[in-house]
Scaffold this motif. Structure first.
Motif, short mmCIF file in Angstrom:
data_model
loop_
_atom_site.label_atom_id
_atom_site.label_comp_id
_atom_site.label_asym_id
_atom_site.label_seq_id
_atom_site.Cartn_x
_atom_site.Cartn_y
_atom_site.Cartn_z
N UNK A 124 0.81 -1.16 0.23
CA UNK A 124 -0.26 -0.04 -0.01
C UNK A 124 1.14 1.24 0.18
N UNK A 125 2.40 0.53 1.14
CA UNK A 125 2.71 2.72 1.08
C UNK A 125 3.22 2.39 -0.71
N UNK A 126 3.81 1.76 -1.11
CA UNK A 126 4.45 2.24 -2.82
C UNK A 126 3.76 2.55 -3.74
N UNK A 161 0.92 7.16 -6.94
CA UNK A 161 -0.22 8.36 -7.10
C UNK A 161 0.19 9.28 -6.32
N UNK A 162 1.02 9.19 -5.32
CA UNK A 162 1.50 11.13 -5.17
C UNK A 162 2.63 11.32 -6.05
N UNK A 163 3.15 10.89 -7.14
CA UNK A 163 3.78 11.17 -7.97
C UNK A 163 2.78 11.65 -9.80
N UNK A 168 2.68 15.28 -11.22
CA UNK A 168 2.47 15.73 -12.56
C UNK A 168 1.03 15.99 -13.30
N UNK A 169 0.04 15.68 -12.77
CA UNK A 169 -1.18 16.10 -13.12
C UNK A 169 -1.13 17.09 -12.98
N UNK A 170 -0.81 18.21 -12.01
CA UNK A 170 -1.02 19.96 -11.00
C UNK A 170 -0.17 20.19 -11.97
N UNK A 171 1.14 19.52 -12.36
CA UNK A 171 1.87 20.53 -13.48
C UNK A 171 1.35 20.64 -14.57
N UNK A 172 0.79 19.62 -15.12
CA UNK A 172 0.30 19.93 -16.30
C UNK A 172 -0.55 20.47 -16.68
#
Length: 137
Positions: free
Chosen positions: A35-37, A42-44, A48-52
């Protein structure tokens, strides 16, 4: 001889008995690690979606001030947004690529098949993209 076979069989069965069992704590820890992985992945993806989204909504702001001789100052703001490809253009490019590959695979004359397939695919893709653009409006 039968006794030797039975002894070997008993040892084999006895040694295989506990191999399939897993400690409950080890299973819980493996699940937590998994789950941590997934959370890190998901954070990555989210970053990336925020930057896009930031890049897509990037706007240019122009501020114009009147000369200092007047008593009041007005500010004019102009917002320009980047325009993306139209659906027709995207369809033409995708259709040309798919048509060229398909034409090269199917035809005996690979170059000629790729050219004809690319042109046909571009035409169909542009038409489909234009229809989709029209339906969105």
């Amino acid at each position: 001889m039968k006794i030797v076979y039975f002894a070997i069989l008993a040892l084999a069965l006895g040694s295989c008995r506990n191999q399939g069992e897993m400690n409950v704590e080890d299973a819980k820890q493996a699940s937590i690690d998994s789950m941590r992985i997934e959370i890190e992945k998901q954070k990555v993806v989210d970053s990336m979606q925020i930057e896009m989204n930031k890049a897509a909504t990037q706007k240019e702001v122009i501020v114009v001030n009147q000369p200092a001789s007047t008593s009041s100052s007005t500010t004019t703001t102009t917002v320009t947004e980047k325009k993306g490809w139209s659906g027709a253009a995207k369809g033409a490019v995708i259709g040309a690529g798919v048509g060229a590959v398909t034409g090269a695979v199917i035809s005996k004359k690979k170059g000629q098949g790729a050219i004809i397939g690319g042109l046909a695919g571009a035409g169909v893709g542009a038409g489909t993209g234009a229809i989709i653009d029209g339906s969105k409006k």
